[in-house]
Write a protein that holds these residues in place. Structure first.
Motif, PDB file in Angstrom:
ATOM      1  N   GLU A 147      16.475  34.185   0.934  1.00  0.00           N
ATOM      2  CA  GLU A 147      15.536  33.105   0.596  1.00  0.00           C
ATOM      3  C   GLU A 147      16.297  31.786   0.396  1.00  0.00           C
ATOM      4  OE1 GLU A 147      13.271  33.874  -2.922  1.00  0.00           O
ATOM      5  OE2 GLU A 147      12.051  32.083  -2.601  1.00  0.00           O
ATOM      6  N   ASN A 148      17.458  31.855  -0.300  1.00  0.00           N
ATOM      7  CA  ASN A 148      18.288  30.646  -0.479  1.00  0.00           C
ATOM      8  C   ASN A 148      18.689  30.072   0.877  1.00  0.00           C
ATOM      9  OD1 ASN A 148      20.113  32.219  -3.173  1.00  0.00           O
ATOM     10  ND2 ASN A 148      18.486  30.684  -3.362  1.00  0.00           N
ATOM     11  N   LEU A 149      19.091  30.960   1.775  1.00  0.00           N
ATOM     12  CA  LEU A 149      19.560  30.502   3.096  1.00  0.00           C
ATOM     13  C   LEU A 149      18.422  29.811   3.856  1.00  0.00           C
ATOM     14  CD1 LEU A 149      21.649  33.588   4.416  1.00  0.00           C
ATOM     15  CD2 LEU A 149      22.359  31.784   2.854  1.00  0.00           C
ATOM     16  N   ASP A 150      17.232  30.431   3.835  1.00  0.00           N
ATOM     17  CA  ASP A 150      16.097  29.881   4.594  1.00  0.00           C
ATOM     18  C   ASP A 150      15.623  28.550   4.002  1.00  0.00           C
ATOM     19  OD1 ASP A 150      16.284  32.100   6.143  1.00  0.00           O
ATOM     20  OD2 ASP A 150      14.576  33.148   5.245  1.00  0.00           O
ATOM     21  N   LEU A 151      15.579  28.506   2.655  1.00  0.00           N
ATOM     22  CA  LEU A 151      15.122  27.295   1.977  1.00  0.00           C
ATOM     23  C   LEU A 151      16.071  26.125   2.269  1.00  0.00           C
ATOM     24  CD1 LEU A 151      12.800  26.845  -0.101  1.00  0.00           C
ATOM     25  CD2 LEU A 151      14.551  26.949  -1.881  1.00  0.00           C
ATOM     26  N   THR A 152      17.359  26.403   2.156  1.00  0.00           N
ATOM     27  CA  THR A 152      18.362  25.339   2.340  1.00  0.00           C
ATOM     28  C   THR A 152      18.375  24.843   3.784  1.00  0.00           C
ATOM     29  OG1 THR A 152      19.676  26.443   0.647  1.00  0.00           O
ATOM     30  CG2 THR A 152      20.774  24.716   1.895  1.00  0.00           C
ATOM     31  N   THR A 153      18.368  25.766   4.736  1.00  0.00           N
ATOM     32  CA  THR A 153      18.391  25.305   6.138  1.00  0.00           C
ATOM     33  C   THR A 153      17.044  24.681   6.506  1.00  0.00           C
ATOM     34  OG1 THR A 153      17.888  27.565   6.832  1.00  0.00           O
ATOM     35  CG2 THR A 153      20.192  26.884   6.952  1.00  0.00           C
ATOM     36  N   GLY A 154      15.962  25.142   5.881  1.00  0.00           N
ATOM     37  CA  GLY A 154      14.642  24.551   6.155  1.00  0.00           C
ATOM     38  C   GLY A 154      14.583  23.099   5.712  1.00  0.00           C
ATOM     39  N   VAL A 155      14.924  22.845   4.443  1.00  0.00           N
ATOM     40  CA  VAL A 155      14.802  21.472   3.898  1.00  0.00           C
ATOM     41  C   VAL A 155      15.909  20.562   4.438  1.00  0.00           C
ATOM     42  CG1 VAL A 155      14.818  20.084   1.776  1.00  0.00           C
ATOM     43  CG2 VAL A 155      13.690  22.306   1.797  1.00  0.00           C
ATOM     44  N   ASN A 156      17.117  21.092   4.617  1.00  0.00           N
ATOM     45  CA  ASN A 156      18.263  20.222   4.952  1.00  0.00           C
ATOM     46  C   ASN A 156      18.497  20.077   6.456  1.00  0.00           C
ATOM     47  OD1 ASN A 156      18.464  20.663   2.221  1.00  0.00           O
ATOM     48  ND2 ASN A 156      20.632  21.122   2.190  1.00  0.00           N
ATOM     49  N   ILE A 157      17.981  21.036   7.259  1.00  0.00           N
ATOM     50  CA  ILE A 157      18.255  20.947   8.700  1.00  0.00           C
ATOM     51  C   ILE A 157      16.964  20.938   9.527  1.00  0.00           C
ATOM     52  CG2 ILE A 157      19.299  22.112  10.698  1.00  0.00           C
ATOM     53  CD1 ILE A 157      21.558  23.040   8.954  1.00  0.00           C
ATOM     54  N   LYS A 201       0.846  -1.205   0.000  1.00  0.00           N
ATOM     55  CA  LYS A 201       0.000   0.000   0.000  1.00  0.00           C
ATOM     56  C   LYS A 201       0.874   1.245   0.000  1.00  0.00           C
ATOM     57  CE  LYS A 201      -3.503  -2.081   2.929  1.00  0.00           C
ATOM     58  NZ  LYS A 201      -3.320  -2.394   4.328  1.00  0.00           N
ATOM     59  N   THR A 202       0.369   2.311  -0.637  1.00  0.00           N
ATOM     60  CA  THR A 202       1.125   3.574  -0.613  1.00  0.00           C
ATOM     61  C   THR A 202       0.193   4.734  -0.243  1.00  0.00           C
ATOM     62  OG1 THR A 202       0.705   4.085  -2.933  1.00  0.00           O
ATOM     63  CG2 THR A 202       2.684   2.804  -2.473  1.00  0.00           C
ATOM     64  N   ILE A 203       0.765   5.718   0.450  1.00  0.00           N
ATOM     65  CA  ILE A 203       0.072   6.991   0.701  1.00  0.00           C
ATOM     66  C   ILE A 203       0.988   8.074   0.141  1.00  0.00           C
ATOM     67  CG2 ILE A 203      -0.686   8.635   2.492  1.00  0.00           C
ATOM     68  CD1 ILE A 203      -0.995   6.263   4.416  1.00  0.00           C
ATOM     69  N   CYS A 204       0.445   8.967  -0.707  1.00  0.00           N
ATOM     70  CA  CYS A 204       1.261  10.068  -1.243  1.00  0.00           C
ATOM     71  C   CYS A 204       0.905  11.356  -0.511  1.00  0.00           C
ATOM     72  CB  CYS A 204       1.000  10.260  -2.730  1.00  0.00           C
ATOM     73  SG  CYS A 204       1.563   8.866  -3.716  1.00  0.00           S
ATOM     74  N   ILE A 205       1.903  12.089  -0.065  1.00  0.00           N
ATOM     75  CA  ILE A 205       1.659  13.375   0.598  1.00  0.00           C
ATOM     76  C   ILE A 205       2.399  14.465  -0.161  1.00  0.00           C
ATOM     77  CG2 ILE A 205       1.834  14.690   2.743  1.00  0.00           C
ATOM     78  CD1 ILE A 205       1.989  12.039   4.264  1.00  0.00           C
ATOM     79  N   GLN A 206       1.603  15.369  -0.708  1.00  0.00           N
ATOM     80  CA  GLN A 206       2.211  16.508  -1.391  1.00  0.00           C
ATOM     81  C   GLN A 206       2.560  17.537  -0.315  1.00  0.00           C
ATOM     82  OE1 GLN A 206      -0.395  18.675  -4.033  1.00  0.00           O
ATOM     83  NE2 GLN A 206       1.350  19.348  -5.260  1.00  0.00           N
ATOM     84  N   CYS A 207       3.857  17.792  -0.162  1.00  0.00           N
ATOM     85  CA  CYS A 207       4.275  18.699   0.919  1.00  0.00           C
ATOM     86  C   CYS A 207       5.609  19.328   0.552  1.00  0.00           C
ATOM     87  CB  CYS A 207       4.398  17.886   2.213  1.00  0.00           C
ATOM     88  SG  CYS A 207       5.100  18.796   3.597  1.00  0.00           S
ATOM     89  N   ASP A 208       5.719  20.620   0.772  1.00  0.00           N
ATOM     90  CA  ASP A 208       7.007  21.285   0.595  1.00  0.00           C
ATOM     91  C   ASP A 208       7.750  21.183   1.922  1.00  0.00           C
ATOM     92  OD1 ASP A 208       9.181  22.897   0.245  1.00  0.00           O
ATOM     93  OD2 ASP A 208       8.068  24.500  -0.773  1.00  0.00           O
ATOM     94  N   LEU A 209       8.859  20.465   1.918  1.00  0.00           N
ATOM     95  CA  LEU A 209       9.588  20.224   3.169  1.00  0.00           C
ATOM     96  C   LEU A 209      10.312  21.474   3.670  1.00  0.00           C
ATOM     97  CD1 LEU A 209      10.772  16.665   2.152  1.00  0.00           C
ATOM     98  CD2 LEU A 209       9.237  17.160   4.060  1.00  0.00           C
ATOM     99  N   ALA A 210      10.234  22.555   2.885  1.00  0.00           N
ATOM    100  CA  ALA A 210      10.766  23.835   3.373  1.00  0.00           C
ATOM    101  C   ALA A 210       9.751  24.523   4.288  1.00  0.00           C
ATOM    102  CB  ALA A 210      11.087  24.744   2.191  1.00  0.00           C
ATOM    103  N   ASP A 211       8.501  24.036   4.234  1.00  0.00           N
ATOM    104  CA  ASP A 211       7.419  24.631   5.032  1.00  0.00           C
ATOM    105  C   ASP A 211       7.669  24.375   6.526  1.00  0.00           C
ATOM    106  OD1 ASP A 211       4.921  25.151   6.290  1.00  0.00           O
ATOM    107  OD2 ASP A 211       3.881  24.787   4.395  1.00  0.00           O
ATOM    108  N   ALA A 212       7.596  25.423   7.314  1.00  0.00           N
ATOM    109  CA  ALA A 212       7.838  25.277   8.760  1.00  0.00           C
ATOM    110  C   ALA A 212       6.803  24.345   9.399  1.00  0.00           C
ATOM    111  CB  ALA A 212       7.814  26.644   9.435  1.00  0.00           C
ATOM    112  N   ASN A 213       5.661  24.138   8.720  1.00  0.00           N
ATOM    113  CA  ASN A 213       4.618  23.247   9.259  1.00  0.00           C
ATOM    114  C   ASN A 213       4.639  21.853   8.629  1.00  0.00           C
ATOM    115  OD1 ASN A 213       3.496  25.247  10.942  1.00  0.00           O
ATOM    116  ND2 ASN A 213       2.530  26.160   9.131  1.00  0.00           N
ATOM    117  N   ALA A 214       5.751  21.487   7.998  1.00  0.00           N
ATOM    118  CA  ALA A 214       5.808  20.200   7.281  1.00  0.00           C
ATOM    119  C   ALA A 214       5.421  19.031   8.207  1.00  0.00           C
ATOM    120  CB  ALA A 214       7.196  19.984   6.687  1.00  0.00           C
TER     121      ALA A 214
END
Ligand SMILES: NC(=O)c1ccc[n+]([C@@H]2O[C@H](COP(=O)([O-])OP(=O)(O)OC[C@H]3O[C@@H](n4cnc5c(N)ncnc54)[C@H](OP(=O)(O)O)[C@@H]3O)[C@@H](O)[C@H]2O)c1
Length: 268
Positions: A109-119, A62-75
């Protein structure tokens, strides 16, 4: 007789963050092959659905797909709300942002996106889902890291620093959680032929550069190493290059080689 799956000992459901292509999709296929149901996360719904359909048809899980931007603070909240009662027994954090170029060219924006998704997001997901695994006394966490995180890496300085963060966190948790039934591993990949890597249009850095691996090679090696070591470098060529850079050469040279290679690869 079918051999007993190694990963199914962790539980029934695996979550892959960054699963719509490349290394993340390769992990999804490898885990489904072992009989695990999947929670697949990425921004592009269509790509995710394609991966999910192929996996369901091929392996009957079984699979569940979740569309989510992992840069989102509410991920974390978005993911939690989408899976309600399903427990995450195995988690792969694969998604990453890697801005290439001089550090001074990066925007806020680059800094926030990168630290959001990667850290920030992996930190919150590992704390939440890893914490629940520890409470249940079983589970596994894979953090996809990079050779770029082993030394300062000019022109990808921020990316390299975030990859060092992931590896160091995973190694510490490997030790903390090994007696609590939860295996943690940092999967340190070298150049890998993902769509992201190919689209970045890399040139060859030198005749002696290690062979570019396939996403499947990276994922399969990681599943073999899980439970045995806190971190590993994927591929023999990458391990030899890393041995020379980090055990033989002075640190100054290792940092210079890495910066020069990145400059050549991206023709800066
Ligand atoms: N490729 C290499 O040469 C290489 C080398 C060393 C280490 N690594 C590591 O391997 C991992 C994956 O590498 P890759 O990027 O080359 O290829 P990839 O495996 O194709 O990873 C990209 C995946 O992450 C998802 N993703 C990216 N940003 C996202 C976001 N903001 N929110 C949700 N999902 C997101 C993408 O889906 P959507 O676009 O649909 O969101 C895609 O599914 C990274 O951790 C990277 O540091 C790669």
């Amino acid at each position: 007789m079918r051999r007993k799956s190694k990963v199914i000992q962790y539980g029934k459901t695996a979550m892959v963050a960054g699963a719509s292509e490349g290394i993340g999709a390769a992990f999804a296929f490898a885990l489904a092959k072992e009989g695990m149901d999947l929670i697949l996360i990425a921004r592009r719904q269509e790509k995710l659905s394609e991966v999910a359909e192929k996996i369901e048809n091929q392996f009957g899980v079984k699979t569940i797909c979740i569309q989510c931007d992992l840069a989102d603070a509410n991920a974390l909240e978005i993911i939690e709300n989408s899976i309600t009662e399903t427990e995450v027994d195995f988690m792969v954090y694969n998604a990453a942002v890697s801005p290439i170029g001089p550090f001074t060219n990066l925007t806020q924006e680059n800094l926030d996106l990168t630290t959001g998704v990667n850290i920030q997001t992996p930190l919150r997901l590992i704390h939440h889902f890893g914490g629940k695994m520890v409470a249940r006394g079983k589970g596994a966490v894979v953090v996809v890291s990079s050779l770029a995180g082993f030394q300062g890496s000019g022109f990808i300085s921020l990316y390299g620093a975030t990859k060092a963060f992931g590896r160091i966190l995973a190694e510490g948790l490997w030790y903390e959680w090994r007696d609590r039934g939860v295996d943690v591993i940092a999967c340190c990949a070298g150049a890998t032929a993902t769509p992201n890597y190919i689209n970045s249009n890399p040139a060859k850095s030198s005749l002696f550069a290690p062979r570019v691996q396939s996403p499947e090679e990276v994922a399969n090696e990681c599943l073999r190493k899980l439970g045995k070591v806190p971190s590993f470098i994927s591929g023999r060529g990458n391990r030899i290059a890393s041995f020379l850079m980090h055990r033989i050469l002075p640190r100054r040279f290792a940092v210079m080689i890495m910066g020069e290679n990145t400059r050549k690869i991206y023709q800066m």
